[in-house]
Scaffold this active site. Structure first.
Site, short mmCIF file in Angstrom:
data_model
loop_
_atom_site.label_atom_id
_atom_site.label_comp_id
_atom_site.label_asym_id
_atom_site.label_seq_id
_atom_site.Cartn_x
_atom_site.Cartn_y
_atom_site.Cartn_z
N GLY A 71 -41.18 9.52 20.57
CA GLY A 71 -40.87 9.96 19.21
C GLY A 71 -41.68 9.19 18.18
O GLY A 71 -42.64 8.49 18.53
N ASN A 72 -41.31 9.31 16.91
CA ASN A 72 -42.00 8.56 15.86
C ASN A 72 -41.01 8.16 14.78
O ASN A 72 -39.83 8.51 14.84
CB ASN A 72 -43.16 9.39 15.30
CG ASN A 72 -42.68 10.70 14.71
OD1 ASN A 72 -41.99 10.71 13.70
ND2 ASN A 72 -43.02 11.81 15.37
N ARG A 73 -41.50 7.42 13.77
CA ARG A 73 -40.60 6.78 12.81
C ARG A 73 -40.29 7.64 11.59
O ARG A 73 -39.75 7.15 10.61
CB ARG A 73 -41.22 5.45 12.35
CG ARG A 73 -41.30 4.43 13.48
CD ARG A 73 -42.07 3.21 13.04
NE ARG A 73 -41.46 2.59 11.88
CZ ARG A 73 -42.12 1.94 10.94
NH1 ARG A 73 -43.44 1.82 11.03
NH2 ARG A 73 -41.50 1.40 9.92
N SER A 74 -40.62 8.92 11.62
CA SER A 74 -40.34 9.75 10.45
C SER A 74 -38.83 9.81 10.17
O SER A 74 -38.04 10.02 11.08
CB SER A 74 -40.87 11.16 10.71
OG SER A 74 -40.44 12.01 9.69
#
Ligand code: CTP
Length: 402
Positions: free
Chosen positions: A202-205
Site C-alpha cells: 500500500g501507500n501513505r495516502s
C-alpha cells in the site's frame, strides 16, 4: 453586494472594524450585526460610522421592517468575524436568541466564519464537533491562525487577518453554483494490492485532498461520485454525508479502474487524486504466507494498468480529465510534471511536492497546476480545502466557466 457582518464577543472585534472598512471601500452595502456581548469591545457608534448603515442588536428593534429575517433574506454573503466558541455552538445548534441568530437561520447566502478563541477552546471536542456540523452544512471557515493570543500564550486561535477573510469570503460568493449542472468523478485514497489474505502493498495516502476536492465540487453545485480506496479514519465522514455526493469504496487498482471507468461514462470532469499502485504482486496466495513455507527472498510484481491514461484516451467529447502527481523534490518538479501531463494525455495535471513529512495527512499542501499548453496555470498553498478551491478554479477556467 449586500453583505452582513456578524460581530461576536471577542477581543478580535477590533480587527473587524478594518474588515468592514475594506468591504465598504470596495463598494459593498455592509450591515453589521453585533451581539450584545461584542458591544463591550466595540460600540454601536463605531459600527454605524464605519458601515454607514443603521446598526441594532435586538430582534425587537425596527419590527415593522421584520428586521430579524429581512437582513438574512437580503444578504448575498454573511461573514461572522470574530466567531467565538459560544457563537459557533449556537450556530451549530440553530439557536436564534438574537438578531445575528435569526439572520443566520433566515439566510440562504454563503456564510463565512472566522473563529477566534484560545487554543484550548478551539481544540475542545465540543468545538471540534460544532465545526464539523457547520462544515457539513456548507459553512466556510477561515482560520483560525496560529500565533500569539491575548493571554500571552500562543497557538491556533487568532482570528485571521481582515484582508484574508475578505478575499476568501468574496471568492466563495463568486464561486457559488459555478459548477451547477456538472457531474464529476473524483478518486481518492491509496490502493492496496493483496499478497495474501492478511497482507498488502500500500501507500501513505490519507485520502484528505481527494475528499476536499469532492466536497468543494459539491459545495459549488456539482453532482459528485467519490471513489475511495484506502483512507485515514474519519476522512469520508463529512463529505459522504453531503446530499450531492455518492461514495463508493474500493481496495485494489483493478477495482478502482473498474469503478472509475463506469462512473466516467456520465461525467463532465474526472479528477484522479488517488495514489494508485503501479504494480501488484504477480501471485496472490489464498492462504496466509508462513515463515515455515521457506524464506521469501523477493516478491514478483506485475504492472497495473494506468487508469488515468486509459480514461484520457477514451474521454468523451467535452470531458475534462485531471490528474494528480506527487513528486519528491529531487529534481525539476515542474519539468517532470509537464512530461507526465503529456504522457498521460490529460487536460490538467496538479503537482504537489511530497516528502517524508509533507503532502500526506491533515497538514497543508502546496501545488502547481500544469495546463494544456504545458504552462503553470495556477499555484496554491494552504489547507487542503484551500487547494481544492484553487484546483476547481483552474478546472472551471479550462472549461470556460466565468
Ligand atoms: N495513476 C493511475 N493509474 C496508475 C498510476 C497512476 O491512474 N496505475 C494516476 C494517479 O491517480 C494520478 C496520476 O496517475 O492522478 C499520476 O500518478 P503517478 O504515480 O505520479 O504517475 P506514474 O505514471 O506512476 O509516474 P511515476 O513513474 O512518477 O510514478
Amino acid at each position: 453586494m449586500f453583505i452582513v457582518v456578524g460581530v461576536t464577543g471577542g477581543i478580535a472585534a477590533y480587527k473587524s472594524v478594518h474588515l468592514v472598512r475594506l468591504l465598504v471601500r470596495e463598494g459593498h452595502d455592509v450591515h453589521v450585526i453585533p451581539t450584545e456581548d461584542s458591544l463591550r469591545f466595540i460600540g454601536l457608534t463605531t459600527w454605524e460610522a464605519i458601515s454607514r448603515n443603521p446598526v441594532t442588536t435586538s430582534v425587537h428593534d425596527d419590527v415593522a421592517q421584520v428586521r430579524h429575517v429581512a437582513l438574512g433574506q437580503s444578504a448575498d454573503l454573511v461573514i461572522v468575524a470574530p466567531a467565538t466558541a459560544n457563537t459557533l455552538a449556537a450556530m451549530a445548534a440553530g439557536l436564534a436568541a438574537d438578531l445575528l441568530g435569526t439572520t443566520l437561520l433566515a439566510t440562504t447566502a454563503p456564510v463565512v466564519v472566522a473563529p477566534a478563541m484560545h487554543t484550548e477552546m478551539w481544540r475542545h471536542p465540543a468545538t471540534t464537533a460544532n465545526m464539523a456540523t457547520l462544515r457539513r452544512r456548507g459553512v466556510h471557515i477561515v482560520g483560525p491562525a496560529d500565533g500569539p493570543l491575548t493571554g500571552g500564550d500562543s497557538g491556533p486561535g487568532r482570528m485571521s487577518e481582515p484582508d484574508e477573510i475578505v478575499a476568501v469570503a468574496l471568492a466563495h460568493v463568486r464561486r457559488t453554483g459555478d459548477l451547477a449542472g456538472l457531474t464529476v468523478v473524483v478518486s481518492t485514497g491509496g490502493t492496496r494490492e493483496p499478497l495474501d489474505p492478511v497482507r498488502f502493498l500500500g501507500n501513505r495516502s490519507s485520502g484528505r485532498q481527494g475528499a476536499e476536492i469532492a466536497r468543494e465540487a459539491a459545495q459549488r453545485g456539482a453532482t459528485v461520485v467519490l471513489v475511495a480506496a484506502s483512507i485515514d479514519d474519519g476522512v469520508l465522514d463529512e463529505v459522504s454525508a453531503l446530499p450531492a455526493v455518492s461514495t463508493m469504496r474500493v481496495e485494489t487498482a483493478a477495482q478502482l479502474g473498474g469503478a472509475m471507468t463506469d462512473a466516467a461514462a456520465d461525467a463532465d470532469v474526472v479528477v484522479m487524486v488517488a495514489a494508485v499502485a503501479d504494480y501488484r504482486p504477480a501471485a496472490v496466495s489464498d492462504r496466509k504466507l508462513r515463515k515455515e513455507d521457506g524464506p521469501l527472498a523477493s516478491i514478483a510484481l506485475v504492472p497495473n494498468d494506468d487508469i488515468l491514461a486509459g480514461l484520457a484516451a477514451r474521454r468523451r467529447e467535452g470531458q475534462t480529465i485531471v490528474g494528480f502527481a506527487a513528486e519528491t523534490a529531487d529534481d525539476d518538479v515542474i519539468e517532470r510534471a509537464r512530461r507526465k501531463r503529456e504522457r498521460k494525455g490529460v487536460d490538467l495535471l496538479v503537482v504537489n511536492e511530497v516528502g517524508w513529512d509533507s503532502g500526506f495527512g491533515p497538514g497543508e499542501n502546496t501545488v502547481a497546476v500544469i495546463g494544456a499548453a504545458g504552462s503553470v496555470v495556477a499555484e496554491a498553498a494552504g489547507s487542503k480545502a484551500a487547494v481544492a478551491g484553487a484546483v476547481w478554479d483552474a478546472i472551471a477556467a479550462a472549461r470556460g466557466i466565468r
